[in-house]
Design an enzyme around this catalytic site. Structure first.
Site, PDB file in Angstrom:
ATOM      1  N   VAL A 123       0.847  -1.192   0.000  1.00  0.00           N
ATOM      2  CA  VAL A 123       0.000   0.000   0.000  1.00  0.00           C
ATOM      3  C   VAL A 123       0.877   1.235   0.000  1.00  0.00           C
ATOM      4  CG1 VAL A 123      -1.554   1.385   1.418  1.00  0.00           C
ATOM      5  CG2 VAL A 123      -2.044  -0.994   1.056  1.00  0.00           C
ATOM      6  N   LYS A 124       0.498   2.138  -0.853  1.00  0.00           N
ATOM      7  CA  LYS A 124       1.186   3.428  -0.873  1.00  0.00           C
ATOM      8  C   LYS A 124       0.332   4.402  -0.073  1.00  0.00           C
ATOM      9  CE  LYS A 124       2.682   7.078  -3.834  1.00  0.00           C
ATOM     10  NZ  LYS A 124       2.836   7.634  -5.149  1.00  0.00           N
TER      11      LYS A 124
END
Ligand code: FBP
Length: 273
Positions: free
Chosen positions: A188-189
Site C-alpha cells: 500500500v502506498k
C-alpha cells in the site's frame, strides 16, 4: 500466490517506486521546475539507477517505455502499470479514479511486473472503486502479478467526519493502509502524514503487508531523507515517489542517498557524509 519478496519490484524487502503519472494527475505544471522531465525518456533514464525497483506509468507512457527499451537496448527499471487515474480538469461530485487499462492488457501486452490502482475510500464513489479493485485484484492473482494500492482516503466521508483532521491524519492514513491489507493488496502506498509523523499507528495495523510512503511536494535533500528514514524506522518499506526525484537537477545524487537509507540500513547522516 508467489512470495512478494521475490518480486523484481522488491529489493531486500523494500522498494523505491519512481512514480511518473503526474502528467495525468496534476498536468504539465509538475514539470515546470525541471522542464526536461516533461520528456518521458528523461525520466526513463533516471529509472536506470540501481535504487529504483520500479517505474510507475500510465498505459500510454508504459507503451512508450517498452518501445524506448526496445529501441535503445536499455534495461530501465521493472514496470508497474497504473490501471486508473484522473485529471485535475474534471468536475466531479466527489473523488473517483476511472480505470483505463485492464490487468490483461498490462500483463499480456505491456509485460508489466506489477500493477497499481488508486483507491479513494471515503468518497461517495467508494463502493464503485471497491468493485473495480475486486476484479483487478482477482485478475492479478490469476496472472501471479503483485498489486500496489495507492490508498488515499479522501472525499466527503473524511471531510464531513469531525473526528478526522484530513487525509494526512495518521488515523486516516492507517485506515487506508488497513483497507489495502483487507482488500488483498500486496503493498500500500500511503500519504506521508508530514509533521504529524505518527507512523506507529500504521505499523500496528498492517501486519506483514508492505507500505511505502508518497513523496509529496519537493523539499530539501535533508528534509526528505529524514522523512524517509522516519518511515523506515517504524517498519515502512520505502517510497513511491515522483516530484522529489524528477523535479531535481541531479536526481542521481539523491537516489544514491536513498539507496543507503532504504536498502542498506544507513541513516541520513551516514549517506550524506
Ligand atoms: P509524489 O511523490 O510526487 O507526491 O507522487 C506520488 C503520487 O501518488 C503520484 O503517483 C500521483 O501522481 C500523485 O502523488 C497524486 O497526488 P495527489 O492525488 O495527492 O495530488
Amino acid at each position: 500466490m508467489k512470495d512478494f519478496d521475490d518480486s523484481p519490484i522488491v529489493r531486500n524487502g523494500n522498494s523505491l517506486i519512481l512514480a511518473y503519472d503526474h502528467g495525468t494527475e496534476h498536468g504539465p505544471v509538475d514539470f515546470e521546475p525541471m522542464p526536461e522531465s516533461a520528456e518521458p525518456k528523461h525520466v526513463f533514464r533516471v529509472s536506470e539507477h540501481d535504487a529504483v525497483t520500479a517505474i510507475a506509468l500510465q498505459k500510454g507512457n508504459a507503451e512508450y517505455y517498452r518501445k524506448w527499451q526496445e529501441d535503445t537496448g536499455k534495461s530501465g527499471a521493472p514496470l508497474l502499470v497504473k490501471l486508473n487515474g484522473n485529471s485535475n480538469l474534471a468536475k466531479r461530485e466527489d473523488y473517483y479514479s476511472p480505470k483505463q487499462c485492464s490487468v490483461r492488457y498490462a500483463v499480456e501486452e505491456l509485460d508489466a511486473d506489477a500493477i497499481g490502482y488508486t483507491m479513494y475510500a471515503g468518497s461517495i464513489h467508494e463502493d464503485e472503486m471497491w468493485k473495480e479493485f475486486r476484479e483487478v485484484q482477482e485478475q492479478a492473482r490469476k496472472y501471479g502479478i503483485p498489486v500496489v494500492m495507492w490508498s488515499y482516503p479522501r472525499g466527503k466521508g473524511i471531510e464531513e467526519n469531525t473526528e478526522y483532521s484530513g487525509q494526512k491524519d495518521p488515523e486516516v492514513v492507517a485506515y487506508g493502509a488497513r483497507l489495502g491489507l483487507e482488500l488483498g493488496a500486496d503493498m500500500v502506498k500511503c500519504k506521508y502524514p508530514g509533521e504529524q509523523r505518527d507512523w506507529e499507528q500504521l505499523e500496528d495495523v498492517v501486519g506483514e503487508m508492505k507500505t511505502v510512503m508518497s513523496g509529496g511536494s519537493k523539499r530539501s535533500d535533508k528534509a526528505f531523507l529524514e522523512d524517509v528514514n522516519a518511515t523506515i524506522e517504524v517498519g515502512g518499506n520505502g517510497l513511491a515517489v515522483g516530484r522529489n526525484i524528477f523535479q531535481r537537477e541531479d536526481p542521481e545524487s539523491l537516489l544514491d542517498k536513498l539507496e543507503g537509507v532504504i536498502f542498506e540500513g544507513k541513516n541520513p547522516e551516514e549517506v550524506t557524509e
